[in-house]
Write an enzyme that holds these catalytic residues in place. Structure first.
Site, mmCIF file in Angstrom:
data_model
loop_
_atom_site.group_PDB
_atom_site.id
_atom_site.type_symbol
_atom_site.label_atom_id
_atom_site.label_comp_id
_atom_site.label_asym_id
_atom_site.label_seq_id
_atom_site.Cartn_x
_atom_site.Cartn_y
_atom_site.Cartn_z
ATOM 1 C CG ASP A 37 4.159 4.344 75.051
ATOM 2 O OD1 ASP A 37 5.222 4.945 75.242
ATOM 3 O OD2 ASP A 37 3.269 4.773 74.298
ATOM 4 C CD1 TRP A 50 8.218 10.454 74.152
ATOM 5 C CD2 TRP A 50 9.610 9.112 73.014
ATOM 6 N NE1 TRP A 50 7.519 9.328 73.809
ATOM 7 C CE2 TRP A 50 8.339 8.491 73.107
ATOM 8 C CE3 TRP A 50 10.651 8.448 72.352
ATOM 9 C CZ2 TRP A 50 8.089 7.235 72.546
ATOM 10 C CZ3 TRP A 50 10.405 7.201 71.800
ATOM 11 C CH2 TRP A 50 9.138 6.612 71.895
#
Length: 476
Positions: A29, A293
């Protein structure tokens, strides 16, 4: 005790030229995206000792122009009492010449169960924007509200009318994702305002709302976030986790957000965990993690993993967020490789060896309703990315050679397609019709890549190709 050394890069074959990445190791992130003391700063979740996820640090880069970035020393390192197992995501804000970082401290209970953890909120500060000191009275928020589970993270802080607000991603005790808000007059003492919005169903809006961002754009309030747990619905919500937005109106007096439906922001495979900042001229700029992910990341073999997208400007039009490359990215252009217009009956080779290129393509749609157009990034023997448009349905379908699952997106009926495409060594970002629809993808090849356009009916295609600076990011 032997000092740990960052993992070394062993191969640059997939290394990006103008996207922010870590000097080596893992990133996910973006955090703390802000403008401070003449620089844009972006931080990111980072593990420097492996190309896999580990105890999260805050990596750091800055830029004067959103184009040329310099890597800076790690800003936050976990291991203190308030963040012993990770400095998780957060944000930044300037106050009285000081840059404040707000982040989540991550803590495991020590039983070996990675799902058995607790989280708190912390602050660090800096006067030079490079060296940060953790606040001596951390945590500033020691625990989650009583009606919350242990999912309690990713603070985004902003100021309005002299009051500071912090929105956090969380999960209510009912197991549904939600966004909760705190307020403060001094950035130190925070009062719980309550949940401003929650999922209307587990499978429709998710069990956890990560990375919330809240801002006003063109008169409407936008909640931008990454919900986890939304089930695929036809051709929507096909990634493991989603990133998108709610449009609505926020009442600061009652801490209630009246909003509409959830909309995905980017329809590609590799886009997650957005964060925005307001530029000095008022533009709302967004950046995201350019991966997902559980994706295969071949660059891990080379000592690194992950990158951030190019910065993009957000605009609101007809209750839809448009996303376009920031205007500063024109400064990436080293030279114009080609600028032409051709009558095409089938396939047109637009760009050769396009590993660091910007490609602009305009295609009028003058044919029948059965007309189809396709854009491809390919090698001599493989279509790495194939994007096909159908005039009959106004739908784009994206296929990647290394993925079994397609991605879909639609645009409003139109009489011309305009594509603006940024290609780096192992990434492609496709902006369609001024950012009405965007696809972000990673790809991996050892061969040179070409750009082609194919039409099913004769059209006059105009295109411009620029070579881009592939050394726009400098590493310490």
């Amino acid at each position: 005790m032997t000092k740990k050394e960052p993992i070394e890069l062993t191969n640059s074959r997939y290394r990006l030229g103008y996207h922010v990445a870590a000097p080596s190791g893992w990133i996910n992130d973006p955090n703390g995206f802000c403008y401070f003391d003449g620089y844009y700063h972006v931080f990111y979740q980072h593990y420097p000792y492996s190309a896999e996820w580990g105890p999260m640090h805050w990596g750091h880069a800055r830029s004067k122009d959103l184009v040329h970035w310099e890597s800076l020393p790690i800003a936050l390192t976990p291991g203190d009492k308030e963040d012993e197992d990770g400095c998780f995501s957060g944000s930044a804000i300037e106050k009285d010449g000081v840059l404040y970082l707000f982040y989540t401290g991550h803590h495991y209970y020590g039983d070996g169960d990675k799902d058995h953890f607790w989280q708190n909120q912390n602050m660090a500060y800096s006067t030079d924007g490079i060296h940060f000191t953790k606040y001596e009275n951390n945590p500033i928020i020691a625990k989650e509200p009583g009606d919350n589970t242990h999912h309690f993270r990713d603070p985004k802080v902003w100021e309005k009318d002299g009051v500071y607000y912090m929105i956090l991603g969380s999960q209510g005790e009912d197991g549904l994702g939600r966004a909760i808000v705190y307020s403060s007059k001094d950035l130190l003492d925070w009062e719980y305002e309550g949940p401003i919005s929650r999922a209307n169903g587990l499978k429709t809006e998710g069990f956890m709302w990560e990375c919330p961002d809240f801002f006003n754009l063109d008169g409407k309030d936008i909640l931008l976030l990454s919900p986890q747990g939304i089930d695929a619905q036809g051709k929507d919500y096909l990634n493991l986790f989603q990133t998108g937005y709610f449009i609505g109106d926020y009442d600061y007096k009652t801490a209630t957000f009246t909003r509409g439906e959830f909309h995905e922001l980017d329809k590609g495979h590799d886009f997650y965990a957005t964060q925005t900042t307001e530029a000095p001229d008022g533009r709302r700029i967004v950046i995201a993690w350019m991966d997902m992910w559980e994706s295969l990341l071949p660059e891990q073999e080379d000592g690194w993993a992950g990158a951030l997208t190019i910065p993009r400007e957000l605009r609101l039009k007809n209750d839809h967020l448009y996303m376009t490359p920031v205007k500063e990215l024109e400064d990436l252009r080293i030279k114009e490789v080609s600028n032409d217009s051709s009558v095409v009956a089938k396939e047109l080779l637009v760009a050769e060896d396009a590993s660091s290129s910007e490609v602009l393509i305009d295609i009028p749609l003058t044919g029948t309703n059965q007309e189809e157009v396709s854009f491809s990034l390919k090698t001599s023997n493989e279509e790495l990315v194939l994007l096909t448009y159908s005039k009959a349905t106004n739908e784009f379908i994206l296929k990647r050679s290394d993925k079994d699952d397609l991605r879909y997106g639609t645009i409003q009926p139109c009489d011309k397609l305009s594509l603006r495409v940024f290609i780096d060594t192992s990434s492609i970002e496709i902006f369609i019709n001024e950012g009405e629809l965007v696809f972000t993808e990673r790809f991996y090849t050892g061969e040179k890549t070409d750009v082609c356009v194919t039409v099913s009916e004769e059209e006059t295609i105009s295109y411009t190709v620029y070579q881009l600076d592939d050394n726009a990011v400098s590493y310490n």
